[in-house]
Write a protein that holds these residues in place. Structure first.
Motif, PDB file in Angstrom:
ATOM      1  N   VAL A   1      -1.646   1.062   1.512  1.00 34.06           N
ATOM      2  CA  VAL A   1      -1.542  -0.324   1.054  1.00 34.06           C
ATOM      3  C   VAL A   1      -0.622  -1.075   1.999  1.00 34.06           C
ATOM      4  O   VAL A   1      -1.029  -2.006   2.678  1.00 34.06           O
ATOM      5  N   ASN A   2       0.634  -0.638   2.077  1.00 27.85           N
ATOM      6  CA  ASN A   2       1.621  -1.272   2.952  1.00 27.85           C
ATOM      7  C   ASN A   2       2.078  -0.267   3.998  1.00 27.85           C
ATOM      8  O   ASN A   2       3.156   0.307   3.897  1.00 27.85           O
ATOM      9  N   GLY A   3       1.264  -0.026   4.972  1.00 20.72           N
ATOM     10  CA  GLY A   3       1.614   0.934   6.004  1.00 20.72           C
ATOM     11  C   GLY A   3       0.566   0.945   7.100  1.00 20.72           C
ATOM     12  O   GLY A   3      -0.622   0.761   6.830  1.00 20.72           O
ATOM     13  N   SER A   4       1.008   1.160   8.317  1.00 24.52           N
ATOM     14  CA  SER A   4       0.092   1.184   9.447  1.00 24.52           C
ATOM     15  C   SER A   4      -0.681   2.499   9.495  1.00 24.52           C
ATOM     16  O   SER A   4      -0.259   3.513   8.948  1.00 24.52           O
ATOM     17  N   ILE A   5      -1.820   2.455  10.187  1.00 21.05           N
ATOM     18  CA  ILE A   5      -2.660   3.638  10.379  1.00 21.05           C
ATOM     19  C   ILE A   5      -2.948   3.760  11.867  1.00 21.05           C
ATOM     20  O   ILE A   5      -3.374   2.788  12.509  1.00 21.05           O
TER      21      ILE A   5
END
Length: 222
Positions: free
Chosen positions: A123-127
């Motif tokens: 949700v709130n995080g880079s990939i």
């Protein structure tokens, strides 16, 4: 939907703190404390509520789950799934997973040679993927996404429209499909993003954004 799956993940993980499940002999379960699976070891489900999980090089687990903590896995490690709520997931080279990687507040990074089945979700995080084969899709709300050099994603990329508590992102996420990368499925954006696609990359149909082509090793500086 991303938030439905993550809500189910959160509910399942929090349940660890209120009830003790019947565990197999090779399962490891805690409420408070970190867990380490040493290099070359094999374990079943590895679960904690308040603590991180570290999986050593060439170790194998059925699954790793935590609520408040990060998960790391070394080179050549194997797992069915990795799930956390408040923490990052970072795995080394030649990591394999037969199900997904999921976090709410934290990033996900897969190093070279990764082989994954299932979706990669935040949700709130880079990939970030590097030379990784993902037989599934990428889903997020607020995180940046990099499908790095030589990576292949079969299930597309989806950004869900932020609502309620998910509206605090201060800038548009940045999405990069890098050199020789390939995204077979559709790229669907229900929110504004900055999308960069390398001239050597291939993607499915793009909906909700306009791709900006680039030819160098990295996109133009913002």
């Amino acid at each position: 939907m991303t938030r439905t799956r993550l809500t189910l993940c959160l509910s399942a993980l929090i349940a660890l703190s209120s009830s003790a499940a019947v565990a197999a002999d090779d399962d490891v379960s805690k409420v408070n404390g970190s867990i380490t699976v040493e290099a070359g070891q094999t374990r079943g489900d590895v679960e904690t509520v308040n603590g991180s999980i570290r999986i050593g090089d060439n170790a194998a687990v059925d699954g790793a789950s935590t609520v408040n903590g990060s998960i790391s896995a070394g080179d050549g490690a194997r797992a069915n799934r990795l799930e956390t709520v408040n923490g990052s997931i970072r795995v080394g080279s030649k990591f394999t997973a037969s199900a997904g990687l999921t976090t709410v507040n934290g990033g996900i990074f897969v190093d070279r040679g990764g082989r994954l089945k299932g979706d990669v979700e935040t949700v709130n995080g880079s990939i970030g993927l590097v030379a990784t084969e993902l037989n599934g899709g990428i889903e997020t709300v607020n995180g940046d996404v990099t499908v790095g050099i030589d990576s292949h994603v079969t299930g597309g990329i989806k950004y869900t429209k932020p609502t309620g508590n998910f509206t605090f992102q201060r800038r548009d996420p940045i999405v990069i499909v890098g050199p020789n990368a390939r995204v077979d499925g559709p790229l669907v954006f229900e929110r504004s993003v900055k999308l960069y696609v390398h001239t050597s990359a291939k993607t499915g149909a793009v909906r909700g954004a306009t791709a900006i082509a680039f030819s160098g090793a990295t996109p133009p500086a913002q």
